[in-house]
Design a protein around this motif. Structure first.
Motif, PDB file in Angstrom:
ATOM      1  N   TYR A   1      -7.871   3.530  -0.792  1.00  0.00           N
ATOM      2  CA  TYR A   1      -8.371   3.580   0.574  1.00  0.00           C
ATOM      3  C   TYR A   1      -8.283   5.010   1.100  1.00  0.00           C
ATOM      4  CZ  TYR A   1      -7.494  -1.478   0.504  1.00  0.00           C
ATOM      5  OH  TYR A   1      -7.481  -2.807   0.198  1.00  0.00           O
TER       6      TYR A   1
ATOM      7  N   TYR B   1      -1.942   6.368  10.553  1.00  0.00           N
ATOM      8  CA  TYR B   1      -3.391   6.517  10.401  1.00  0.00           C
ATOM      9  C   TYR B   1      -4.115   5.510  11.280  1.00  0.00           C
ATOM     10  CZ  TYR B   1      -2.743   9.681   6.470  1.00  0.00           C
ATOM     11  OH  TYR B   1      -2.418  10.755   5.683  1.00  0.00           O
TER      12      TYR B   1
ATOM     13  N   GLN C   1       1.467   5.449   6.404  1.00  0.00           N
ATOM     14  CA  GLN C   1       0.216   4.723   6.605  1.00  0.00           C
ATOM     15  C   GLN C   1       0.084   4.234   8.044  1.00  0.00           C
ATOM     16  OE1 GLN C   1      -0.110   0.737   4.884  1.00  0.00           O
ATOM     17  NE2 GLN C   1       2.010   0.925   4.149  1.00  0.00           N
TER      18      GLN C   1
ATOM     19  N   ARG D   1       0.831  -1.185   0.000  1.00  0.00           N
ATOM     20  CA  ARG D   1       0.000   0.000   0.000  1.00  0.00           C
ATOM     21  C   ARG D   1       0.874   1.246   0.000  1.00  0.00           C
ATOM     22  NH1 ARG D   1      -4.771  -0.347   4.137  1.00  0.00           N
ATOM     23  NH2 ARG D   1      -3.039  -0.300   5.631  1.00  0.00           N
TER      24      ARG D   1
ATOM     25  N   TRP E   1      -9.516   3.315   8.773  1.00  0.00           N
ATOM     26  CA  TRP E   1      -9.438   3.047   7.343  1.00  0.00           C
ATOM     27  C   TRP E   1     -10.804   2.663   6.793  1.00  0.00           C
ATOM     28  CZ3 TRP E   1      -4.924   3.308   4.418  1.00  0.00           C
ATOM     29  CH2 TRP E   1      -3.749   3.544   5.149  1.00  0.00           C
TER      30      TRP E   1
ATOM     31  N   ALA F   1      -8.230   7.186   4.717  1.00  0.00           N
ATOM     32  CA  ALA F   1      -7.842   6.929   6.085  1.00  0.00           C
ATOM     33  C   ALA F   1      -7.769   8.249   6.840  1.00  0.00           C
ATOM     34  CB  ALA F   1      -6.494   6.216   6.133  1.00  0.00           C
TER      35      ALA F   1
END
Length: 126
Positions: free
Chosen positions: A95, A113, A110, A45, A116, A97
């Motif tokens: 996505y 975060y 990421q 991701r 999600w 988030a």
């Protein structure tokens, strides 16, 4: 708790545009920074774009800079990702988030975060 629901994905052709939406519910949306990430098949991701909660400062991955625009409407508890000039390499699950951040670098990470969405598929054909 914050719940996030993305929409707007689909199958488009090279050069087309799409606008993704992410609606938040739960705790005060306007207090949170928001980000978009994407995950292509077989890849990790990756950060796409983010926006601060107070002054709406934006950040972008180099790969989407100039083509994608992130924005937010706190009155609607919604964050958008306008994607123009789409390329096959933009194909991924996208996505949204959210979380609270202390540093600029946090917006790109990421793991900073907290909440999600379930993701929405974007497929760009050549």
């Amino acid at each position: 708790q914050v719940q996030l629901v993305e929409s707007g994905g689909g199958l488009v052709q090279y050069g087309d545009s799409l606008r993704l939406s992410c609606v938040a519910s739960g705790r005060t949306f306007s207090s949170y920074g928001m980000g978009w990430f994407r995950q292509a098949p077989g890849k990790e991701r990756a950060f796409v774009a983010a926006i601060t909660w107070r002054s709406s400062i934006t950040y972008y991955a180099d790969s989407v800079k100039g083509r994608f625009t992130i924005s937010r409407d706190n009155a609607k508890n919604t964050v958008y990702l306008q994607m123009n000039s789409l390329k096959p390499e933009d194909t991924a699950v996208y996505y949204c988030a959210t979380g609270t951040f202390a540093y600029v670098s946090d917006y790109l990470n990421q793991y900073k975060y907290t909440y999600w969405g379930q993701g929405t598929q974007v497929t760009v054909s050549s």
